[in-house]
Design an enzyme around this catalytic site. Structure first.
Site, PDB file in Angstrom:
ATOM      1  N   HIS A 147      82.423 -17.535 -14.444  1.00 11.82           N
ATOM      2  CA  HIS A 147      83.395 -17.626 -13.162  1.00 11.82           C
ATOM      3  C   HIS A 147      83.960 -16.306 -14.176  1.00 11.82           C
ATOM      4  CE1 HIS A 147      86.028 -18.916 -10.628  1.00 11.82           C
ATOM      5  NE2 HIS A 147      86.880 -18.342 -10.304  1.00 11.82           N
ATOM      6  N   CYS A 159      94.616 -17.045  -9.510  1.00 12.83           N
ATOM      7  CA  CYS A 159      94.693 -18.155  -9.590  1.00 12.83           C
ATOM      8  C   CYS A 159      96.431 -17.885  -9.438  1.00 12.83           C
ATOM      9  CB  CYS A 159      94.375 -18.657 -10.525  1.00 12.83           C
ATOM     10  SG  CYS A 159      95.260 -20.275 -10.781  1.00 12.83           S
TER      11      CYS A 159
HETATM   12  P1  HMG Z   1     101.060 -33.442  -8.121  1.00 15.80           P
HETATM   13  O1  HMG Z   1     102.941 -33.259  -7.252  1.00 15.80           O
HETATM   14  O2  HMG Z   1     101.712 -33.936  -9.203  1.00 15.80           O
HETATM   15  O3  HMG Z   1     100.552 -34.668  -7.378  1.00 15.80           O
HETATM   16  O4  HMG Z   1     100.197 -32.944  -7.951  1.00 15.80           O
HETATM   17  P2  HMG Z   1     100.800 -36.383  -7.335  1.00 15.80           P
HETATM   18  O5  HMG Z   1      99.757 -37.106  -7.632  1.00 15.80           O
HETATM   19  O6  HMG Z   1     102.223 -36.661  -8.189  1.00 15.80           O
HETATM   20  O7  HMG Z   1     101.082 -36.762  -5.429  1.00 15.80           O
HETATM   21  C1  HMG Z   1     102.047 -36.353  -5.364  1.00 15.80           C
HETATM   22  C2  HMG Z   1     102.222 -35.969  -3.941  1.00 15.80           C
HETATM   23  O8  HMG Z   1     100.740 -34.950  -3.577  1.00 15.80           O
HETATM   24  C3  HMG Z   1     101.527 -37.554  -2.692  1.00 15.80           C
HETATM   25  O9  HMG Z   1     101.812 -37.361  -2.029  1.00 15.80           O
HETATM   26  C4  HMG Z   1     100.011 -37.313  -2.727  1.00 15.80           C
HETATM   27  O10 HMG Z   1      99.768 -37.891  -1.949  1.00 15.80           O
HETATM   28  C5  HMG Z   1     100.120 -35.701  -2.550  1.00 15.80           C
HETATM   29  P3  HMG Z   1     103.309 -37.915  -1.344  1.00 15.80           P
HETATM   30  O11 HMG Z   1     103.481 -39.795  -1.364  1.00 15.80           O
HETATM   31  O12 HMG Z   1     104.324 -36.972  -2.053  1.00 15.80           O
HETATM   32  O13 HMG Z   1     103.383 -37.674  -0.055  1.00 15.80           O
HETATM   33  N1  HMG Z   1      98.706 -35.609  -2.744  1.00 15.80           N
HETATM   34  C6  HMG Z   1      97.685 -35.173  -2.506  1.00 15.80           C
HETATM   35  N2  HMG Z   1      98.036 -34.264  -0.968  1.00 15.80           N
HETATM   36  C7  HMG Z   1      96.282 -34.597  -0.760  1.00 15.80           C
HETATM   37  N3  HMG Z   1      95.663 -33.844  -1.608  1.00 15.80           N
HETATM   38  C8  HMG Z   1      95.216 -33.887  -2.529  1.00 15.80           C
HETATM   39  C9  HMG Z   1      96.311 -34.709  -3.185  1.00 15.80           C
HETATM   40  N4  HMG Z   1      96.823 -35.204  -4.450  1.00 15.80           N
HETATM   41  C10 HMG Z   1      97.695 -35.994  -4.370  1.00 15.80           C
HETATM   42  N5  HMG Z   1      94.523 -34.144  -3.126  1.00 15.80           N
HETATM   43  C11 HMG Z   1      98.035 -31.773  -7.512  1.00 15.80           C
HETATM   44  C12 HMG Z   1      98.892 -33.045  -8.274  1.00 15.80           C
HETATM   45  C13 HMG Z   1      96.904 -32.189  -9.039  1.00 15.80           C
HETATM   46  C14 HMG Z   1      97.529 -32.598  -6.620  1.00 15.80           C
HETATM   47  C15 HMG Z   1      98.031 -30.195  -7.670  1.00 15.80           C
HETATM   48  O14 HMG Z   1      98.894 -29.934  -8.522  1.00 15.80           O
HETATM   49  C16 HMG Z   1      97.409 -29.769  -7.213  1.00 15.80           C
HETATM   50  O15 HMG Z   1      97.000 -29.505  -5.988  1.00 15.80           O
HETATM   51  N6  HMG Z   1      96.791 -27.950  -7.944  1.00 15.80           N
HETATM   52  C17 HMG Z   1      95.963 -27.522  -7.297  1.00 15.80           C
HETATM   53  C18 HMG Z   1      96.753 -26.162  -7.700  1.00 15.80           C
HETATM   54  C19 HMG Z   1      95.639 -25.277  -7.562  1.00 15.80           C
HETATM   55  O16 HMG Z   1      95.040 -25.551  -6.163  1.00 15.80           O
HETATM   56  N7  HMG Z   1      95.154 -24.303  -8.117  1.00 15.80           N
HETATM   57  C20 HMG Z   1      94.181 -23.357  -8.074  1.00 15.80           C
HETATM   58  C21 HMG Z   1      92.855 -24.063  -7.823  1.00 15.80           C
HETATM   59  S1  HMG Z   1      91.978 -23.779  -9.781  1.00 15.80           S
HETATM   60  C22 HMG Z   1      91.775 -22.125  -9.766  1.00 15.80           C
HETATM   61  O17 HMG Z   1      92.050 -21.379  -9.156  1.00 15.80           O
HETATM   62  C23 HMG Z   1      90.669 -21.793 -10.973  1.00 15.80           C
HETATM   63  C24 HMG Z   1      89.409 -21.518 -10.520  1.00 15.80           C
HETATM   64  O18 HMG Z   1      88.998 -20.956  -9.816  1.00 15.80           O
HETATM   65  C25 HMG Z   1      88.809 -21.152 -12.309  1.00 15.80           C
HETATM   66  C26 HMG Z   1      89.508 -20.240 -12.901  1.00 15.80           C
HETATM   67  O19 HMG Z   1      89.118 -19.422 -12.079  1.00 15.80           O
HETATM   68  O20 HMG Z   1      90.003 -20.378 -13.909  1.00 15.80           O
HETATM   69  C27 HMG Z   1      88.949 -23.002  -9.984  1.00 15.80           C
HETATM   70 MG    MG Z   2      89.122 -17.876 -10.159  1.00 16.06          MG
END
Ligand code: HMG
Ligand code: MG
Length: 318
Positions: free
Chosen positions: A223, A256
């Site tokens: 990737h 990202c």
């Molecule tokens: P957090 O704030 O630490 O989560 O986020 P938490 O577990 O403490 O929960 C906080 C709140 O979030 C709670 O809600 C949970 O229910 C909710 P509240 O009680 O406050 O109402 N929550 C969710 N809601 C919906 N869907 C979920 C979910 N999980 C918890 N799945 C978390 C931790 C991982 C959720 C957050 O940090 C996050 O969503 N991060 C995603 C970041 C992201 O998407 N980055 C881009 C993708 S990675 C990328 O692009 C790289 C890649 O392309 C490869 C490369 O190029 O390297 C793949």
């Molecule tokens: Mg990526």
């Protein structure tokens, strides 16, 4: 003035001798592309992009992310995207999923393949998912197994394999140990990622030598982000070394949001143009892929950086 160049050690060049007849392309634009856009793209436009990608012949498409809508508001409509976008026979629609809550959403929306993601560098991982690498792997134990029990396929990503915006160089042994954990958990494939597009070919060879020493080649995908223009060169090294799965994002959309400078995924058109020119089949219709790239550009409302997207497909028949 520099002196004459030294004679190469060997004259026999075996480059291109081990190329495959075909490879598989995994399209990430509706996820990796749109997650990074400032504009909020409406549901119908996302569905239009997915349709255009299917029409171009893509068979593996990552359509959205079941992550926190607070963290990635651009994909807050993941549930609706997955409920509306139904893959035709022979096509797989997948979605990112970081934890059991994401898995529940994916199941409810009828998604059959998820992808878990983690970084090899602690700082990027913490900024991306608010957890240490160990905590993230533990969350995956509660996600990958249950997903497989529910009949889903699970892919994995290891980010920052070629370098981290916060920590600089990343030890490939750390990436390998995470990739092995993901495979042991049940991921059918791990996409090793150059999140910030910093990789160069000799580095790629070092990384793949290490990975392929301990994992079967089918278990590894690449990737690449093209931030510094080296993605294709790294992919050629991967092809030579046996990799057969490559990620792309139409017109080079994406990056990202938690990796500064990560803009610019490997443009799928550029990848397909190169592969077809080398006689490697992808099952993709390049002209229609270019049309999908134009649709992507009109959907996001800004110029996208892909090279073939900009220059067009040069007809080699003329
Ligand atoms: P957090 O704030 O630490 O989560 O986020 P938490 O577990 O403490 O929960 C906080 C709140 O979030 C709670 O809600 C949970 O229910 C909710 P509240 O009680 O406050 O109402 N929550 C969710 N809601 C919906 N869907 C979920 C979910 N999980 C918890 N799945 C978390 C931790 C991982 C959720 C957050 O940090 C996050 O969503 N991060 C995603 C970041 C992201 O998407 N980055 C881009 C993708 S990675 C990328 O692009 C790289 C890649 O392309 C490869 C490369 O190029 O390297 C793949
Ligand atoms: Mg990526």
């Amino acid at each position: 003035m520099t002196g004459p160049l030294p004679e190469p050690k060997t004259r026999g060049v075996d480059l291109f001798e081990r190329l495959p007849d075909q490879v598989s392309i995994y399209e990430v634009s509706p996820r990796d592309g749109l997650q990074n856009e400032r504009a909020t793209v409406p549901l119908r436009s996302k569905l239009r992009l997915i349709d255009a990608l299917v029409a171009a012949g893509l068979r593996r498409i990552e359509i959205t992310s079941f992550v926190s809508p607070t963290w990635i508001p651009q994909l807050a409509d993941a549930d609706e995207v997955a409920e509306h976008a139904k893959p035709p026979v022979g096509v797989s629609f997948s979605a990112l999923c970081p934890n059991p809550k994401g898995l529940e959403r994916a199941k409810k929306a009828g998604i059959k393949e998820i992808a878990v993601f983690i970084s090899a560098s602690e700082t990027h991982n913490k900024k991306n998912v608010n957890k240490t690498v160990d905590e993230t792997l533990r969350a995956f134990e509660d996600t990958v197994g249950p997903a497989k029990e529910a009949g889903m396929r699970v892919r994995g990503y290891v980010s920052t394999v070629w370098g981290c915006a916060y920590e600089g160089e990343v030890d490939p042994k750390k990436s390998l140990s995470i990739a092995k954990r993901l495979v042991a958990m049940g991921c059918y494939q791990v996409s090793i990622s150059d999140t910030i597009g910093a990789g160069t070919p000799r580095q790629t060879k070092r990384i793949l030598d290490l990975m392929l020493g301990e994992l079967p080649r089918e278990a590894i995908a690449m990737h690449m982000h093209d931030t510094r223009g080296t993605a294709l060169a790294n992919i050629v090294v991967g092809l030579e070394m046996g990799i057969r799965d490559f990620d792309g994002s139409v017109a080079g959309m994406g990056g990202c949001p938690y990796a500064p400078g990560a803009a610019g995924n490997m443009a799928t058109e550029d990848l397909v143009y190169m592969l077809h020119g080398m006689g490697i089949a992808t099952g993709i219709d390049l002209e229609r892929l270019v049309e999908a790239g134009k649709a992507a550009e009109s959907i996001v409302g800004r110029e996208l950086p892909g090279k073939v997207h900009e220059a067009g497909v040069r007809s080699l028949r003329a």
